[in-house]
Design a protein around this motif. Sequence first.
Motif, PDB file in Angstrom:
ATOM      1  N   SER A   1      -5.196   9.395  -3.294  1.00 41.78           N
ATOM      2  CA  SER A   1      -5.656  10.416  -2.358  1.00 41.78           C
ATOM      3  C   SER A   1      -5.689   9.897  -0.927  1.00 41.78           C
ATOM      4  N   ARG A   2      -5.464   8.619  -0.755  1.00 44.43           N
ATOM      5  CA  ARG A   2      -5.482   8.011   0.583  1.00 44.43           C
ATOM      6  C   ARG A   2      -4.155   7.324   0.868  1.00 44.43           C
ATOM      7  N   SER A   3      -3.920   7.131   2.152  1.00 41.99           N
ATOM      8  CA  SER A   3      -2.771   6.344   2.572  1.00 41.99           C
ATOM      9  C   SER A   3      -3.288   5.293   3.540  1.00 41.99           C
TER      10      SER A   3
ATOM     11  N   LEU B   1      -6.553   0.158  -4.353  1.00 37.70           N
ATOM     12  CA  LEU B   1      -6.848  -0.117  -5.753  1.00 37.70           C
ATOM     13  C   LEU B   1      -8.160   0.532  -6.166  1.00 37.70           C
ATOM     14  N   THR B   2      -8.178   1.053  -7.372  1.00 36.32           N
ATOM     15  CA  THR B   2      -9.425   1.505  -7.982  1.00 36.32           C
ATOM     16  C   THR B   2     -10.155   0.259  -8.486  1.00 36.32           C
ATOM     17  N   TYR B   3     -11.350   0.450  -8.996  1.00 33.38           N
ATOM     18  CA  TYR B   3     -12.080  -0.681  -9.577  1.00 33.38           C
ATOM     19  C   TYR B   3     -11.255  -1.305 -10.712  1.00 33.38           C
ATOM     20  N   ALA B   4     -10.699  -0.455 -11.566  1.00 33.57           N
ATOM     21  CA  ALA B   4      -9.860  -0.943 -12.674  1.00 33.57           C
ATOM     22  C   ALA B   4      -8.634  -1.671 -12.131  1.00 33.57           C
ATOM     23  N   GLY B   5      -8.064  -1.161 -11.039  1.00 33.33           N
ATOM     24  CA  GLY B   5      -6.917  -1.800 -10.408  1.00 33.33           C
ATOM     25  C   GLY B   5      -7.251  -3.185  -9.886  1.00 33.33           C
TER      26      GLY B   5
ATOM     27  N   GLY C   1       0.804  -1.216   0.000  1.00 34.33           N
ATOM     28  CA  GLY C   1       0.000   0.000   0.000  1.00 34.33           C
ATOM     29  C   GLY C   1       0.835   1.263   0.000  1.00 34.33           C
ATOM     30  N   SER C   2       2.106   1.114  -0.370  1.00 35.95           N
ATOM     31  CA  SER C   2       3.028   2.250  -0.333  1.00 35.95           C
ATOM     32  C   SER C   2       4.114   2.078  -1.378  1.00 35.95           C
TER      33      SER C   2
END
Length: 83
Positions: free
Chosen positions: A61-63, A67-71, A26-27
């Motif tokens: 925009s978050r930490s 993942l986005t939907y596409a991700g 996540g980083s």
Amino acid sequence: MYAFIGRGLVMIYRNYDYFLTIVKTGSLTKAAEILYITQPSLSKYLSRLEENLNIQLFDRSRSPLTLTYAGKLYLEYINTIIR
């Protein structure tokens, strides 16, 4: 290797470890440390991947990164390939 994603034919990168490590940590910074590469290099890899796929894979925009939907779809695709 090529695959249909979205509306066009795009090249799929063979180095899935980078993407999977970013997902796991996540980083970008932590992923770069694990992969023994610089954070700017990993960031450039991700930017090029997203540009070639013409999709945004992560919500920055978050930490931690999420993942986005596409991700999520791309992650599923990679998991089917590496099985």
